[in-house]
Design a protein around this motif. Structure first.
Motif, PDB file in Angstrom:
ATOM      1  N   UNK A 100       0.872  -1.178   0.000  1.00 19.73           N
ATOM      2  CA  UNK A 100       0.000   0.000   0.000  1.00 19.73           C
ATOM      3  C   UNK A 100       0.904   1.222   0.000  1.00 19.73           C
ATOM      4  N   UNK A 101       0.737   2.115  -0.996  1.00 19.43           N
ATOM      5  CA  UNK A 101       1.616   3.268  -1.154  1.00 19.43           C
ATOM      6  C   UNK A 101       1.148   4.456  -0.310  1.00 19.43           C
ATOM      7  N   UNK A 102       2.132   5.319   0.056  1.00 18.13           N
ATOM      8  CA  UNK A 102       1.856   6.529   0.832  1.00 18.13           C
ATOM      9  C   UNK A 102       2.634   7.694   0.235  1.00 18.13           C
ATOM     10  N   UNK A 103       2.133   8.938   0.401  1.00 18.56           N
ATOM     11  CA  UNK A 103       2.805  10.098  -0.197  1.00 18.56           C
ATOM     12  C   UNK A 103       4.232  10.304   0.302  1.00 18.56           C
ATOM     13  N   UNK A 104       4.445  10.145   1.621  1.00 16.30           N
ATOM     14  CA  UNK A 104       5.784  10.316   2.200  1.00 16.30           C
ATOM     15  C   UNK A 104       6.072   9.141   3.128  1.00 16.30           C
ATOM     16  N   UNK A 105       7.340   8.989   3.436  1.00 14.14           N
ATOM     17  CA  UNK A 105       7.709   7.895   4.342  1.00 14.14           C
ATOM     18  C   UNK A 105       7.118   8.125   5.731  1.00 14.14           C
ATOM     19  N   UNK A 106       7.059   9.400   6.171  1.00 12.09           N
ATOM     20  CA  UNK A 106       6.450   9.690   7.472  1.00 12.09           C
ATOM     21  C   UNK A 106       4.986   9.313   7.495  1.00 12.09           C
ATOM     22  N   UNK A 107       4.280   9.538   6.381  1.00 11.40           N
ATOM     23  CA  UNK A 107       2.872   9.130   6.314  1.00 11.40           C
ATOM     24  C   UNK A 107       2.760   7.615   6.507  1.00 11.40           C
ATOM     25  N   UNK A 108       3.644   6.870   5.858  1.00 16.62           N
ATOM     26  CA  UNK A 108       3.627   5.416   6.005  1.00 16.62           C
ATOM     27  C   UNK A 108       3.947   5.001   7.437  1.00 16.62           C
ATOM     28  N   UNK A 109       4.959   5.651   8.028  1.00 18.25           N
ATOM     29  CA  UNK A 109       5.349   5.310   9.395  1.00 18.25           C
ATOM     30  C   UNK A 109       4.244   5.652  10.390  1.00 18.25           C
TER      31      UNK A 109
END
Length: 633
Positions: free
Chosen positions: A256-265
């Motif tokens: 599942x993709x996220x705009x930024x790595x922080x969003x994913x974290x």
């Protein structure tokens, strides 16, 4: 790469690049939520706000919102606010590819570094511009480094995120193991990312590093550089079934993709619900439930200690030759140089035995070694003796565990009817003096100092009384208020509250006189000091009165502390403590007496007993000078 256990060095490479791209930033609010969690508000240009959450030892990243601010700021958060609030973030860097982020912050014409450590237990450290430590959340001393004020924070070393082709080859060849482990350990990539590198290079992960040739090394180096670039670019961070990653891996399952790595974290690591913690504190548990939870926690703790002790013993046996060599070397060294010198030598030594040592404990001639877990080795014991220490620990914790289990299975005690609350004994006029009642019920009063001695004779001594004093300079004036058959008790009282006690005597002489024999008028040319008197006429002597007093508690007609001759107190108090001349100061003896009496008294009413059976109340009956406890009864 980010898993439940925490973020990796490559994760921090991606996170560092992300935050660096947001500069310039200024430090705003700083919060500490518990022992490991911090929140920062960074202010950017055009009123931009970036919220940063840190859980030391686990993760650090931007979040959509921070937990509610705690009502009372911690001491360390106040320190961070004082020195960092309003400072401009000049740079955000990573130490090599380690789990360490460094915020360089300029404020007031100077520069400070805020260092976030995510390895082991984690830490939050502030250094000056030269990396001299100013303060740290956790002060630590290790063999390799010291995290305390004034020490240098080691920042130099090989940058594993920016290796040359030659340095890359040298690291892999030096590992002497299969390729995937060489990458995981030598490059600090970890297992999963080491496999990713092998897949990208098209090289079997079990390939022996001693057979690497130029063509394979070139493919591996290109894959290494691409992984670093992918991490820093933050291209398409994802969450899949195995974890949170700064970029898709080969064969990622259901990404599942996220705009930024922080969003994913932030999606992968939900914020701890601090408000729920506060609500949990408000839940009132019954006494039985509290005890049951404590017992369950104790059992789990004992089981963990048992496992740790058993594992430590196994590790010592597994490393038998190394431990034996270590003991031999240190025992020999300790016969020639101090343990402080040994600690300095170990810190700078490259010897294989020294590399095992984590810390040195000069006080008990032991060292802590890393055998996969930290194990304490006593140099004064053999290998088998050290193993025996851990086996003894296992036995102790097993016994405690069984005791806790038995206690849990024991039926709760039946509720007893609440006992009547005892009343405090009403104060009497003579309680401000030394006093006791003889076994036949006669009041005896003694002065505590020269002023009270004067007062007793001038104001309270009457015709039917008896004046008593120890036959030594310095002591209580004792007035017997009536006729008694127990002058032995009176003599013991007078001898005990005199300088005989201070001198450490076991017994002393005491004399008695009638009130008419006591005068303040000196002979011609003499002087009578305050608190002293002239005795004219014949005196009655009581020879070799034994020095001893007792302190006890009575409950009838009210609760009170009493003290005086042993025979008199023994008749009235159910429990008492006997005292004789000795070595301990009066206040120390008073504290011991309080503890001993509290152990024996029924808990009729905690508030009454606590206020009456106090150190101050007991100290009123302790003679001046050193004392020892004879026995309790």
């Amino acid at each position: 790469m980010a898993t439940d256990k925490g973020m990796s060095g490559l994760d921090l490479a991606a996170l560092t690049a992300e935050v660096q791209s947001l500069l310039p930033l200024w430090v705003g609010k700083i919060y500490q939520y518990d022992n490991t969690s911090f929140g920062f508000r960074f202010n950017g240009e055009d009123k931009a706000r970036h919220l940063f959450f840190i859980e030391i030892g686990r993760r650090a990243h931007r979040v959509p919102a921070l937990p509610p601010a705690p009502k009372n700021p911690s001491g360390y958060s106040m320190y961070l606010r004082k020195y960092l609030d309003g400072g401009k973030i000049l740079s955000v860097t990573q130490k090599s590819i380690e789990r360490v982020i460094i915020f360089e912050i300029g404020k007031g014409g100077g520069t400070l570094n805020l260092i976030i450590e995510l390895f082991d237990e984690g830490n939050l450290i502030v250094t000056d511009e030269d990396f001299v430590i100013q303060n740290a959340l956790k002060k630590r001393r290790f063999r390799e480094r010291e995290i305390v004020s004034g020490e240098m924070y080691e920042i130099e070393g090989v940058n594993l995120a920016d290796l040359t082709r030659e340095a890359f080859e040298e690291i892999l060849r030096s590992q002497e193991r299969d390729l995937v482990r060489a990458i995981a350990v030598g490059l600090m990539f970890g297992g999963v990312m080491a496999e990713e590198l092998c897949l990208r290079a098209g090289v079997e992960k079990a390939f022996p590093t001693q057979y690497l040739n130029d063509e394979i090394l070139s493919r591996l180096y290109d894959a290494y550089r691409n992984i670093i670039l992918d991490a820093r670019s933050g291209s398409n961070p994802i969450i899949d079934t195995t974890g949170c990653w700064p970029f898709p891996l080969i064969g990622s399952d259901k990404p599942v993709s996220y705009p930024t790595f922080s969003d994913a974290l932030a999606a992968y690591y939900p914020l701890p619900k601090m408000e729920e913690k506060e609500e949990a504190k408000k839940v009132v548990l019954s006494r039985e439930e509290r005890i049951r939870r404590q017992q369950e926690g104790a059992i789990l703790k004992f089981e963990e200690r048992i496992r740790d002790s058993e594992r430590a013993a196994e590790l010592i046996y597994e490393h038998y030759p190394d431990i034996q060599q270590l003991i031999d070397i240190l025992k020999s060294a300790s016969e020639k140089i101090s343990w402080q010198e040994i600690a300095r030598v170990i810190k700078s030594s490259d010897h294989q035995a020294a590399k095992m040592i984590v810390s040195v404990n000069p006080a008990d001639a032991s060292v802590v070694v890393d055998l996969g877990m930290k194990v304490t080795i006593s140099v004064q014991k053999s290998v088998e003796g050290n193993v025996g220490v851990y086996y003894d620990q296992m036995k102790k914790f097993r016994s405690k565990r069984e005791g806790a289990i038995r206690a849990m299975n024991r039926p709760p005690p039946k509720q007893r009817e609440k006992a009547a609350i005892p009343k405090r004994q009403k104060p009497k006029w003579y309680h401000r003096f030394r006093w006791f009642e003889t076994s036949d019920g006669v009041l005896v009063i003694g002065g505590r100092d020269a002023d009270q001695n004067e007062e007793l004779v001038k104001k309270y001594m009457e015709g039917g009384d008896t004046f008593v004093h120890a036959d030594v300079h310095g002591g209580s004036v004792v007035i017997v208020k009536g006729k008694t058959e127990r002058m032995d008790e009176v003599a013991q009282f007078a001898a005990s509250y005199s300088n005989f006690w201070k001198g450490g005597y076991g017994s002393g002489d005491v004399y008695a006189a009638a009130p008419g024999q006591v005068s303040k008028t000196p002979e011609s040319g003499e002087f009578v000091a305050r608190g002293a008197f002239v005795i004219r006429g014949e005196r009655t002597y009581y020879r070799n009165a034994p020095l001893a007093i007792a302190v006890g508690v009575v409950t009838e007609p009210g609760v009170a502390v009493i003290g005086g001759p042993v025979a008199a107190i023994e008749k009235k108090a159910k429990h008492m403590v006997r005292i004789a001349p000795g070595t301990f100061e009066p206040n120390d003896i008073a504290k011991k007496v309080v503890r001993m009496l509290r152990d024996h008294l029924p808990a009729t009413d905690a508030k009454v007993l606590r206020s009456i059976l106090s150190t101050e109340a007991v100290a009123a009956f302790i003679p001046a000078g050193g004392s020892d406890i004879i026995e309790e009864s």
